[in-house]
Design a protein around this motif. Structure first.
Motif: not given
Length: 490
Positions: A357-358, A360-361, A363, A367-368, A375, A448-449, A452, A455
Motif C-alpha cells: 500500500v505504501e 502504491n499510495v 502512506s 485512508s490509503s 484495487r 477509493a478516490e 485511482a 495496485f
C-alpha cells in the motif's frame, strides 16, 4: 575425551554456523558481484539466499538432534528447543521473502547480514540455560534490530526511530544486567537450574532482581509501560525490519522469558490470584499484562496510521501472552508457542500488505486502504483474514490462540484466581474488534478516490502473502496440527 564437549558444542551450534556462512556469502556476493545491478535484483537475490541458508539450518536442526547441554548449560539441546528454533527460522524465511522488491537501502548485503545475525542471536537465546549467554545473545539480537530499524538512511523518521530504539534498548539492557548480577549475587551461579535450587525465600535482593529482570524483558516484548519505543519503530522502520521485530524477536523473547521465570525463579513465583496475592514475580507480571491489554487496546482506537495501530495492537497481544507466564504449566507453554507463532505469521503478512500500500499510495494511513477490494481484490481478502485473526474471530488461528491460552491459564493450579485477568483479556479483545474493523471498513466499504489506479503487486509477493493467509486459516481450522506438536515436544 577432552574433545567430546567441544564436538557436542559444535553440533549444537551447527544451525548458527550455517547462518554465519550464509551471512558472509550474501555480503560478499552483494559487494563483489551484484553491486552495480539494480537494488530490486540485489534484494531478490539476497532474500533468496537468506531463505536458502535458513532452510539448510532447519535441515541441520532436524537431522542432527542432540539432547543435553555442554559446559554447564551454555548451549542446550532438547526437542522443545529445536521446535522453537525451527519456528524462528520459518518466520525469518517469511520476513526475507517479503523484502524481494524493497528499495529502502542500497546496502542490501549489510541489511541481510544484520537479519541473519539477529536470527543467530534468537537461536542462541532459546538454546541456553546460562544467564551470561542469555544476555549476550539477547544483545546480539537487539543490536542487530536497532541497526535494521534505521536501515533507511533517506528517512529522518527511521533514523529517529532507530535512535530511540537504541536508547531505550540500552537502558533496558542495563536493568536486565543489573537484575542478572543480583541473581548471581544471591545464588552464586549463572545456571538457571542451580539458581532455582538455591532460591528458597523472597529476600529483598531477589525482589529487586525480579523487578529489574521484568523491566528488561518487558522492554523486549513491548509490554506497557515499557513500550514507548514500539509505535515509532513500527511506523518508521522498513517493512521487513518491522515485521522481523514484531515476529521473530517476540518468539525468542517470550520463550526465554517463560523459561527464566519457571526454570530459575519458580520458587519465588508468589501468586497473582485475585484475593490471594503473594509476593513474588507473578503479581509483577500480572500488572504488566493488565497495563498492556488496557493501554494497547484503548490507544489503538485513536490511531490513524495502520503501522502505529499494529504497534499498539502488539502491546495488547503482549499482555495476553503474559498471562501464560503466570500460569506456568506445560499446557500454557504450548498455548503460548501456538499464540506467538500464529501471531508472527499474521503480523508478517500484514506488514507485507502495508508495504505494498505504501509503495502504491505513499502512506500507511487508514485512508490509503480505501477501496482496496476493488484495487487489489486478492490482497483485500488476505487483509480480511489477517485482521479477523488478530481480533480472535473463529475459525481463524487467532481465536484458538486466545482460547487455548485462556483455558490453559484457568486450568493451572489456582487458575480460577486468574479469572480476573482472563475476563479483562476477553473484554479488551472485544474492544480490539472495533479498530480492526475500522481498517476492514476502509478496504471493503469506503470507495477509493475516483480514477485511482489498481495496485501494482509482484506475483511473488502476492504468493508469499497468500501462503501466510492460508496458514492463518489452516492453523485455525486444524489447530491440533501445531498444538499437539508443541505438547508432544514438552
Amino acid at each position: 575425551m577432552i574433545a567430546t564437549p567441544f564436538l557436542d558444542l559444535l553440533h549444537l551450534a551447527w544451525p548458527e554456523l550455517f547462518l554465519d556462512i550464509t551471512a558472509l556469502v550474501v555480503v560478499a556476493l552483494d559487494l563483489l558481484v551484484l553491486r552495480r545491478r539494480s537494488v530490486a535484483l540485489r534484494f531478490s537475490f539476497a532474500a533468496a539466499f537468506t531463505a536458502l541458508g535458513c532452510a539448510i539450518a532447519i535441515i541441520a536442526i532436524l537431522t542432527r538432534p542432540i539432547d543435553g547441554g555442554v559446559f554447564g548449560g551454555i548451549l542446550v539441546g532438547s526437542p522443545l528447543i529445536r521446535t522453537v528454533q525451527v519456528l524462528i527460522l520459518l518466520v525469518t524465511i517469511a520476513c526475507a521473502l517479503i523484502s524481494t522488491r524493497s528499495d529502502f537501502t542500497e546496502h542490501v548485503g549489510e541489511f541481510f547480514l544484520l537479519l541473519l545475525l539477529a536470527t543467530e542471536g534468537a537461536l542462541t537465546l532459546v538454546a541456553t540455560t546460562d544467564l551470561l549467554v542469555i544476555f549476550v545473545s539477547l544483545e546480539l539480537l537487539s543490536l542487530s534490530l536497532y541497526a535494521m530499524a534505521a536501515a533507511d538512511k533517506r528517512s529522518k523518521r527511521a533514523a529517529e526511530a532507530g535512535l530511540k530504539y537504541f536508547l531505550f534498548g540500552g537502558m533496558s539492557a542495563a536493568f536486565l544486567l543489573f537484575g542478572f548480577s543480583l541473581l548471581y549475587g544471591a545464588t552464586g551461579s549463572t545456571s538457571l537450574p542451580v539458581i532455582a535450587s538455591s532460591l528458597h525465600t523472597l529476600t529483598p535482593l531477589v525482589a529487586i532482581a525480579i523487578v529489574m529482570t521484568a523491566i528488561g524483558f518487558g522492554f523486549k516484548v513491548a509490554a506497557a509501560p515499557l513500550h514507548f519505543w514500539a509505535p515509532d519503530v513500527y511506523q518508521s522502520a522498513p517493512a521487513p525490519a518491522a515485521a522481523f521485530i514484531a515476529s521473530v524477536s517476540k518468539i525468542a523473547s517470550f520463550f526465554v522469558f517463560f523459561e527464566l521465570l519457571h526454570a530459575a525463579l519458580g520458587p519465588v513465583a508468589g501468586s497473582a490470584a485475585w484475593g490471594h496475592f503473594g509476593a513474588g514475580w507473578s503479581p509483577v507480571i500480572a500488572v504488566l499484562a493488565a497495563c498492556s491489554m488496557v493501554l494497547g487496546n484503548l490507544t489503538a482506537l485513536v490511531q490513524t496510521s495502520v503501522r502505529r495501530l499494529l504497534a499498539y495492537s502488539a502491546i495488547a497481544h503482549a499482555g495476553y501472552m503474559l498471562v501464560a507466564m503466570i500460569a506456568g504449566t506445560p499446557e500454557s507453554l504450548a498455548a503460548l508457542l501456538y499464540y506467538v507463532f500464529t501471531y508472527a505469521l499474521t503480523t508478517v503478512g500484514i506488514f507485507a500488505l502495508v508495504a505494498i500500500v505504501e509503495r502504491n499510495v505513499g502512506s500507511d494511513s487508514l485512508s490509503s486502504f480505501n477501496g482496496l477490494v476493488r484495487r487489489a481484490p486478492f490482497l483485500a481478502i488476505c487483509l480480511f483474514i489477517f485482521f479477523l485473526s488478530l481480533a480472535g474471530i473463529p475459525p481463524l488461528s487467532g481465536f484458538f490462540a486466545k482460547f487455548f491460552l485462556f483455558t490453559a491459564a484457568l486450568a493451572s493450579p489456582g487458575g480460577l484466581g486468574l479469572l480476573w485477568l482472563v475476563i479483562l483479556a476477553i473484554a479488551m479483545s472485544a474492544v480490539s474488534l472495533f479498530y480492526y474493523l475500522q481498517v476492514l471498513k476502509r478496504a471493503f466499504v469506503t470507495p477509493a478516490e475516483e480514477g485511482a489506479p489498481e495496485f501494482e503487486v509482484p506475483w511473488f509477493t502476492q504468493a508469499v502473502i497468500g501462503v501466510l493467509a492460508l496458514l492463518t486459516l489452516l492453523f485455525g481450522c486444524a489447530p491440533n496440527l501445531l498444538l499437539s506438536w508443541f505438547e508432544h515436544m514438552m
